[in-house]
Design an enzyme around this catalytic site. Structure first.
Site, mmCIF file in Angstrom:
data_model
loop_
_atom_site.group_PDB
_atom_site.id
_atom_site.type_symbol
_atom_site.label_atom_id
_atom_site.label_comp_id
_atom_site.label_asym_id
_atom_site.label_seq_id
_atom_site.Cartn_x
_atom_site.Cartn_y
_atom_site.Cartn_z
ATOM 1 N N HIS A 313 0.762 -1.283 -0.054
ATOM 2 C CA HIS A 313 -0.022 0.026 -0.187
ATOM 3 C C HIS A 313 0.736 1.293 0.047
ATOM 4 O O HIS A 313 1.909 1.272 0.773
ATOM 5 C CB HIS A 313 -0.985 -0.035 1.188
ATOM 6 C CG HIS A 313 -2.124 0.957 1.247
ATOM 7 N ND1 HIS A 313 -1.903 2.249 1.290
ATOM 8 C CD2 HIS A 313 -3.481 0.815 0.711
ATOM 9 C CE1 HIS A 313 -3.218 2.932 1.105
ATOM 10 N NE2 HIS A 313 -3.896 2.002 0.906
ATOM 11 N N ASP A 371 -8.016 -5.696 0.448
ATOM 12 C CA ASP A 371 -8.473 -6.328 -0.909
ATOM 13 C C ASP A 371 -8.201 -7.850 -0.547
ATOM 14 O O ASP A 371 -8.701 -8.849 -1.399
ATOM 15 C CB ASP A 371 -7.859 -5.818 -2.075
ATOM 16 C CG ASP A 371 -8.392 -4.449 -2.309
ATOM 17 O OD1 ASP A 371 -9.746 -4.138 -1.996
ATOM 18 O OD2 ASP A 371 -7.741 -3.558 -2.815
HETATM 19 N N1 ACO Z 1 4.054 -7.645 -4.915
HETATM 20 C C1 ACO Z 1 5.308 -7.489 -5.201
HETATM 21 N N2 ACO Z 1 6.301 -6.697 -4.724
HETATM 22 C C2 ACO Z 1 5.604 -5.507 -4.407
HETATM 23 C C3 ACO Z 1 4.161 -5.275 -4.214
HETATM 24 C C4 ACO Z 1 3.751 -6.504 -4.351
HETATM 25 N N3 ACO Z 1 2.038 -6.444 -4.345
HETATM 26 N N4 ACO Z 1 3.915 -4.035 -3.921
HETATM 27 C C5 ACO Z 1 5.040 -3.225 -3.853
HETATM 28 N N5 ACO Z 1 5.900 -4.298 -4.209
HETATM 29 C C6 ACO Z 1 7.602 -3.889 -4.142
HETATM 30 C C7 ACO Z 1 7.807 -3.077 -5.504
HETATM 31 O O1 ACO Z 1 8.345 -3.687 -6.440
HETATM 32 C C8 ACO Z 1 9.154 -2.043 -4.996
HETATM 33 O O2 ACO Z 1 10.113 -3.025 -4.892
HETATM 34 P P1 ACO Z 1 11.524 -2.181 -5.017
HETATM 35 O O3 ACO Z 1 11.667 -1.190 -3.950
HETATM 36 O O4 ACO Z 1 12.588 -3.468 -5.051
HETATM 37 O O5 ACO Z 1 11.712 -1.649 -6.415
HETATM 38 C C9 ACO Z 1 8.650 -1.769 -3.503
HETATM 39 O O6 ACO Z 1 7.876 -3.003 -3.056
HETATM 40 C C10 ACO Z 1 7.880 -0.627 -3.240
HETATM 41 O O7 ACO Z 1 6.631 -0.675 -3.938
HETATM 42 P P2 ACO Z 1 6.036 0.602 -4.910
HETATM 43 O O8 ACO Z 1 5.533 0.170 -6.096
HETATM 44 O O9 ACO Z 1 7.196 1.815 -4.720
HETATM 45 O O10 ACO Z 1 4.952 1.137 -3.725
HETATM 46 P P3 ACO Z 1 3.963 2.062 -4.150
HETATM 47 O O11 ACO Z 1 3.410 2.818 -3.077
HETATM 48 O O12 ACO Z 1 3.942 2.870 -5.517
HETATM 49 O O13 ACO Z 1 2.694 0.896 -4.685
HETATM 50 C C11 ACO Z 1 0.780 -0.346 -4.619
HETATM 51 C C12 ACO Z 1 1.758 0.584 -3.872
HETATM 52 C C13 ACO Z 1 0.437 0.067 -6.023
HETATM 53 C C14 ACO Z 1 -0.488 -0.691 -3.782
HETATM 54 C C15 ACO Z 1 1.618 -1.751 -4.795
HETATM 55 O O14 ACO Z 1 1.832 -2.078 -3.430
HETATM 56 C C16 ACO Z 1 0.708 -2.600 -5.558
HETATM 57 O O15 ACO Z 1 0.739 -2.716 -6.792
HETATM 58 N N6 ACO Z 1 0.201 -3.784 -4.761
HETATM 59 C C17 ACO Z 1 -0.609 -4.812 -5.362
HETATM 60 C C18 ACO Z 1 -2.187 -4.173 -5.725
HETATM 61 C C19 ACO Z 1 -3.003 -3.812 -4.712
HETATM 62 O O16 ACO Z 1 -2.975 -4.746 -3.839
HETATM 63 N N7 ACO Z 1 -3.295 -2.768 -4.831
HETATM 64 C C20 ACO Z 1 -4.555 -2.239 -3.753
HETATM 65 C C21 ACO Z 1 -4.087 -1.021 -3.035
HETATM 66 S S1 ACO Z 1 -5.432 -0.806 -1.661
HETATM 67 C C22 ACO Z 1 -6.667 -0.148 -2.225
HETATM 68 O O17 ACO Z 1 -6.866 0.387 -3.482
HETATM 69 C C23 ACO Z 1 -7.906 -0.470 -1.700
#
Ligand code: ACO
Length: 436
Positions: A313, A371
């Site tokens: 998140h 979720d």
């Molecule tokens: N699975 C694997 N790796 C992940 C995940 C995941 N679900 N989420 C983040 N990471 C990793 C990224 O690859 C990144 O790694 P790095 O530092 O080695 O490059 C690190 O964790 C940081 O992640 P970011 O993408 O920079 O975090 P950001 O805040 O931009 O993204 C997000 C947040 C979009 C929610 C992301 O965690 C994601 O895509 N999760 C899966 C989708 C999801 O469940 N979304 C629901 C959000 S809640 C809602 O809307 C109610």
């Protein structure tokens, strides 16, 4: 806004004069540096794609402390609201700032109930869609179309128009979501029943048919109500910011909320519950719990493009408090429906356990979000996966409206107009086509 005792000073290594910037304090949470005059003073913009460090507004509605895993609506912890209040009380709280007493709740509930039907023309509009249209495509269209039905409440600057649109939207969203579902199933639409609760009426419109009586299961009713409460608002997330930006042009409330629905659809936001369940089903097909390790290796491999949906998140760097509540609800619903041994639930538990212990997830502070469990609950209730995000939009509507109304009522509000760092071609001349 309250000025802090200190101020920020921005200095430049090229000898340009430094500038002082005011700092403001909120009631809780990080202070903000006011950069509104920065361009006038320095000719420079700030650069912050994805708004990682930018407060786009002041707000008194929802507060999140992502490190603690804390979520407050108007100061009340989500854990207390989920246990002691229902969705109608939560809507009242978000819209008007206070929890209603018995009489206030009855009055508010009655006002919402009075608006649950939609114009009969709406079903002809629906008929224009293919039966296999994605419910979010339908919802984007139907919500936007509401503005064509309520010409008496489209002036966003008129507080009475905003109020009646708020009530209409909260009342009609369940009807529209249920209609989208019934249309895809080829079943007749069920008219709302105003003697039922908000969640009970939604279940009735979803699952009743004209052929036999439908009795609302109280465990499922309570579970849906909880899903609605947990999704009701989440401060300045992508869809809420979209609603604010869209509304800042003075467009009508229905159009602004339709923009929020469109944004919510994406798999990084509201579409994650659908994506999460699809992921669980894919792993199940691959071999279930036995294949969790293999799947996790793919998730950790940056080149695979695979993410663990329902994890991570932007704001929570701790357990999402809504996920804990949803996990509880998930167990209750599965027990009530005799699905305790549901393989997808077991798979979800196995994934969660491994992820919470794995270095990749621990280092990046990736925890389950709401979720992760809401999809399993909805599937158990009998809601098709493709409808999950539409149900999220139903619940989030009150938050969107509360945020929109707060913005319009804020004397500091202006049309949203971000700037950019331009990296394209500098000015050049068009050559005649034969010379290009
Ligand atoms: N699975 C694997 N790796 C992940 C995940 C995941 N679900 N989420 C983040 N990471 C990793 C990224 O690859 C990144 O790694 P790095 O530092 O080695 O490059 C690190 O964790 C940081 O992640 P970011 O993408 O920079 O975090 P950001 O805040 O931009 O993204 C997000 C947040 C979009 C929610 C992301 O965690 C994601 O895509 N999760 C899966 C989708 C999801 O469940 N979304 C629901 C959000 S809640 C809602 O809307 C109610």
């Amino acid at each position: 806004m309250k000025l802090a005792d200190n101020k920020a000073t921005m200095s430049f290594s090229n000898g340009a004069p430094s500038v002082d910037l005011p700092v403001y304090q909120g009631s809780v949470g990080p202070d903000v540096i006011d950069i509104r005059k920065l361009y006038a003073q320095t000719g420079m913009f700030t650069y912050d794609p994805g708004f990682l460090s930018t407060a786009s507004c002041q707000s008194a509605i929802t507060y999140i402390d992502g490190d603690k895993g804390e979520l407050l609506y108007r100061g009340y912890p989500i854990e207390q609201l989920a246990v002691n209040c229902d969705f109608m009380e939560t809507c009242h709280l978000l819209l008007y700032g206070n929890l209603p007493n018995e009489a206030g709740k009855a009055e508010f509930t009655k006002r919402v109930s009075n608006h649950t039907m939609v114009n009969e023309q709406m079903q002809f509009f629906l008929r224009g869609f293919r039966r296999d249209a994605h419910p979010m495509a339908i919802m984007t269209g139907l919500v936007g179309a509401l503005s064509a039905f309520y010409h008496d409440s489209t002036d966003i600057n008129n507080p009475e128009h905003r109020e009646i649109s708020a009530i209409r939207l909260i009342a009609k969203m369940p009807t529209l979501v249920a209609m989208a579902y019934k249309y895809s199933a080829g079943q007749p639409y069920m008219y709302p029943k105003n003697n039922l609760s908000y969640a009970g009426n939604f279940m009735h419109m979803m699952f009743a048919t004209p052929c036999e009586d439908y009795v609302v299961n109280p465990v499922i009713e309570r579970a849906l109500d909880r899903i609605f409460i947990l999704h009701a608002d989440h401060e300045q997330n992508a869809s809420t910011s979209t609603v604010r930006l869209c509304g800042s042009s003075g467009t009508n409330p229905f159009a602004a909320i339709a923009a929020g629905v469109a944004c919510l659809w994406g798999p990084s936001h509201g579409g994650a519950n659908e994506a999460c369940l699809n992921m669980l089903e894919d792993i199940q097909k691959m071999g279930g719990v036995a294949k969790v390790g293999e799947f996790m290796n793919q998730v950790k491999d940056k080149n695979s493009g695979v993410k663990l949906m329902g994890f991570g998140h932007r704001v929570y760097k701790n357990y999402d408090p809504r996920a804990k509540l949803m996990q509880e609800t998930c167990k209750e619903v599965l027990t009530a429906l005799g699905l305790e041994n549901d393989p997808l639930f077991k798979l979800a538990m196995a994934l969660e356990k491994i992820a919470l212990e794995d270095d990749y997830f621990v280092q990046r502070k990736l925890y389950p979000n709401v979720d992760f469990y809401s999809g399993i609950v909805q599937r158990a209730i009998g809601i098709p996966v493709s409808l999950f995000t539409a149900i999220f939009s139903l619940a989030r509507t009150v938050g969107w409206i509360a945020q929109l109304n707060e913005m319009i009522g804020d004397p500091e509000y202006k049309i949203g107009r971000p700037r950019q760092l331009f990296t394209g071609s500098v000015k050049r001349d068009v050559l005649p086509i034969a010379q290009r």
